[in-house]
Design a protein around this motif. Structure first.
Motif, PDB file in Angstrom:
ATOM      1  N   ARG A 109       0.822  -1.207   0.000  1.00  0.00           N
ATOM      2  CA  ARG A 109       0.000   0.000   0.000  1.00  0.00           C
ATOM      3  C   ARG A 109       0.856   1.257   0.000  1.00  0.00           C
ATOM      4  O   ARG A 109       0.557   2.234  -0.692  1.00  0.00           O
ATOM      5  CB  ARG A 109      -0.907   0.013   1.223  1.00  0.00           C
ATOM      6  N   LEU A 110       1.939   1.245   0.768  1.00  0.00           N
ATOM      7  CA  LEU A 110       2.830   2.389   0.834  1.00  0.00           C
ATOM      8  C   LEU A 110       3.496   2.634  -0.523  1.00  0.00           C
ATOM      9  O   LEU A 110       3.568   3.769  -1.004  1.00  0.00           O
ATOM     10  CB  LEU A 110       3.889   2.155   1.911  1.00  0.00           C
ATOM     11  N   LYS A 111       3.961   1.556  -1.153  1.00  0.00           N
ATOM     12  CA  LYS A 111       4.578   1.680  -2.477  1.00  0.00           C
ATOM     13  C   LYS A 111       3.580   2.205  -3.496  1.00  0.00           C
ATOM     14  O   LYS A 111       3.918   3.038  -4.344  1.00  0.00           O
ATOM     15  CB  LYS A 111       5.146   0.335  -2.931  1.00  0.00           C
ATOM     16  N   GLN A 112       2.347   1.733  -3.417  1.00  0.00           N
ATOM     17  CA  GLN A 112       1.319   2.190  -4.347  1.00  0.00           C
ATOM     18  C   GLN A 112       1.053   3.685  -4.165  1.00  0.00           C
ATOM     19  O   GLN A 112       0.936   4.429  -5.134  1.00  0.00           O
ATOM     20  CB  GLN A 112       0.030   1.397  -4.135  1.00  0.00           C
ATOM     21  N   ALA A 113       0.992   4.129  -2.919  1.00  0.00           N
ATOM     22  CA  ALA A 113       0.757   5.543  -2.645  1.00  0.00           C
ATOM     23  C   ALA A 113       1.903   6.390  -3.181  1.00  0.00           C
ATOM     24  O   ALA A 113       1.689   7.462  -3.746  1.00  0.00           O
ATOM     25  CB  ALA A 113       0.581   5.760  -1.151  1.00  0.00           C
ATOM     26  N   LEU A 114       3.136   5.916  -3.032  1.00  0.00           N
ATOM     27  CA  LEU A 114       4.289   6.656  -3.540  1.00  0.00           C
ATOM     28  C   LEU A 114       4.295   6.680  -5.068  1.00  0.00           C
ATOM     29  O   LEU A 114       4.663   7.689  -5.671  1.00  0.00           O
ATOM     30  CB  LEU A 114       5.580   6.048  -3.006  1.00  0.00           C
ATOM     31  N   ASN A 115       3.908   5.580  -5.698  1.00  0.00           N
ATOM     32  CA  ASN A 115       3.864   5.530  -7.157  1.00  0.00           C
ATOM     33  C   ASN A 115       2.802   6.457  -7.711  1.00  0.00           C
ATOM     34  O   ASN A 115       2.988   7.058  -8.763  1.00  0.00           O
ATOM     35  CB  ASN A 115       3.627   4.102  -7.650  1.00  0.00           C
ATOM     36  N   LEU A 116       1.672   6.560  -7.041  1.00  0.00           N
ATOM     37  CA  LEU A 116       0.629   7.466  -7.507  1.00  0.00           C
ATOM     38  C   LEU A 116       1.139   8.895  -7.534  1.00  0.00           C
ATOM     39  O   LEU A 116       0.811   9.665  -8.423  1.00  0.00           O
ATOM     40  CB  LEU A 116      -0.611   7.376  -6.599  1.00  0.00           C
ATOM     41  N   ASP A 117       1.942   9.247  -6.556  1.00  0.00           N
ATOM     42  CA  ASP A 117       2.481  10.598  -6.489  1.00  0.00           C
ATOM     43  C   ASP A 117       3.494  10.828  -7.606  1.00  0.00           C
ATOM     44  O   ASP A 117       3.571  11.902  -8.170  1.00  0.00           O
ATOM     45  CB  ASP A 117       3.125  10.822  -5.119  1.00  0.00           C
ATOM     46  N   LYS A 156       3.625   9.293 -10.583  1.00  0.00           N
ATOM     47  CA  LYS A 156       3.119   9.078 -11.938  1.00  0.00           C
ATOM     48  C   LYS A 156       2.916  10.370 -12.709  1.00  0.00           C
ATOM     49  O   LYS A 156       3.208  10.449 -13.883  1.00  0.00           O
ATOM     50  CB  LYS A 156       1.825   8.283 -11.910  1.00  0.00           C
ATOM     51  N   GLY A 157       2.408  11.370 -12.089  1.00  0.00           N
ATOM     52  CA  GLY A 157       2.233  12.579 -12.875  1.00  0.00           C
ATOM     53  C   GLY A 157       1.426  13.642 -12.191  1.00  0.00           C
ATOM     54  O   GLY A 157       1.181  13.618 -11.004  1.00  0.00           O
ATOM     55  N   GLU A 158       1.018  14.582 -13.020  1.00  0.00           N
ATOM     56  CA  GLU A 158       0.335  15.769 -12.529  1.00  0.00           C
ATOM     57  C   GLU A 158      -1.161  15.556 -12.342  1.00  0.00           C
ATOM     58  O   GLU A 158      -1.850  16.452 -11.925  1.00  0.00           O
ATOM     59  CB  GLU A 158       0.571  16.923 -13.516  1.00  0.00           C
ATOM     60  N   ALA A 159      -1.672  14.388 -12.704  1.00  0.00           N
ATOM     61  CA  ALA A 159      -3.107  14.138 -12.585  1.00  0.00           C
ATOM     62  C   ALA A 159      -3.563  14.285 -11.136  1.00  0.00           C
ATOM     63  O   ALA A 159      -4.596  14.888 -10.863  1.00  0.00           O
ATOM     64  CB  ALA A 159      -3.448  12.749 -13.109  1.00  0.00           C
ATOM     65  N   VAL A 160      -2.766  13.779 -10.238  1.00  0.00           N
ATOM     66  CA  VAL A 160      -3.113  13.876  -8.815  1.00  0.00           C
ATOM     67  C   VAL A 160      -3.022  15.323  -8.359  1.00  0.00           C
ATOM     68  O   VAL A 160      -3.882  15.817  -7.633  1.00  0.00           O
ATOM     69  CB  VAL A 160      -2.186  12.971  -7.976  1.00  0.00           C
ATOM     70  N   MET A 161      -1.982  16.035  -8.805  1.00  0.00           N
ATOM     71  CA  MET A 161      -1.796  17.425  -8.385  1.00  0.00           C
ATOM     72  C   MET A 161      -2.907  18.313  -8.931  1.00  0.00           C
ATOM     73  O   MET A 161      -3.357  19.223  -8.247  1.00  0.00           O
ATOM     74  CB  MET A 161      -0.437  17.944  -8.860  1.00  0.00           C
ATOM     75  N   THR A 162      -3.364  18.069 -10.161  1.00  0.00           N
ATOM     76  CA  THR A 162      -4.443  18.899 -10.700  1.00  0.00           C
ATOM     77  C   THR A 162      -5.721  18.686  -9.910  1.00  0.00           C
ATOM     78  O   THR A 162      -6.475  19.633  -9.671  1.00  0.00           O
ATOM     79  CB  THR A 162      -4.680  18.599 -12.195  1.00  0.00           C
ATOM     80  N   ASP A 163      -5.964  17.445  -9.516  1.00  0.00           N
ATOM     81  CA  ASP A 163      -7.134  17.186  -8.679  1.00  0.00           C
ATOM     82  C   ASP A 163      -7.008  17.906  -7.346  1.00  0.00           C
ATOM     83  O   ASP A 163      -7.982  18.442  -6.819  1.00  0.00           O
ATOM     84  CB  ASP A 163      -7.307  15.681  -8.435  1.00  0.00           C
TER      85      ASP A 163
END
Length: 125
Positions: A28-36, A38-45
């Motif tokens: 879960r921790l690795k997945q959370a770090l990978n989401l960050d 991956k790109g700007e999609a999370v930041m735009t949200d």
């Protein structure tokens, strides 16, 4: 403390549970770090929800806010409380004071008001 058989058993079982859940937690921790990463999609949200400010500007903004307040660093306290008797303007004791303490202070106040001290109960020798 904490040397009973029950607490030893509970500590042992908690350790077992940590061992069992460690791989899931790591994934879960690795997945959370990978989401960050991956790109700007999370930041735009995130920008839609909250204002995103760079760290260097944030530190400067904190300093500016402290200067604007002009605060001398003291807490807001109930300044209308008498320091000796701890009574407020309505004759109430603070919330944290026990009934026994309040009764004791009231007895001292009344004794001083009447000019005589109350005899303590106890043995008469």
């Amino acid at each position: 403390m904490a040397k009973s058989l029950r607490s030893k058993w509970k500590r042992k079982m908690r350790a077992e549970k940590r061992k069992k859940n460690a791989p899931k937690e790591l994934a879960r921790l690795k997945q959370a770090l990978n989401l960050d990463k991956k790109g700007e999609a999370v930041m735009t949200d995130m920008q839609e929800i909250a204002t995103v400010v760079p760290a260097d500007k944030l530190k400067q903004a904190d300093v500016d806010m402290v200067e604007e307040e002009g605060d001398d660093g003291k807490m807001d306290m109930d300044s209308k409380r008498h320091k000796k008797t701890l009574l407020n303007e309505h004759g109430q004791y603070p919330v944290w004071m026990s009934q026994r303490q309040a009764k004791k202070l009231k007895g001292k106040r009344m004794a001083k008001k009447n000019g005589q001290s109350k005899k303590k109960k106890g043995l008469a020798w």
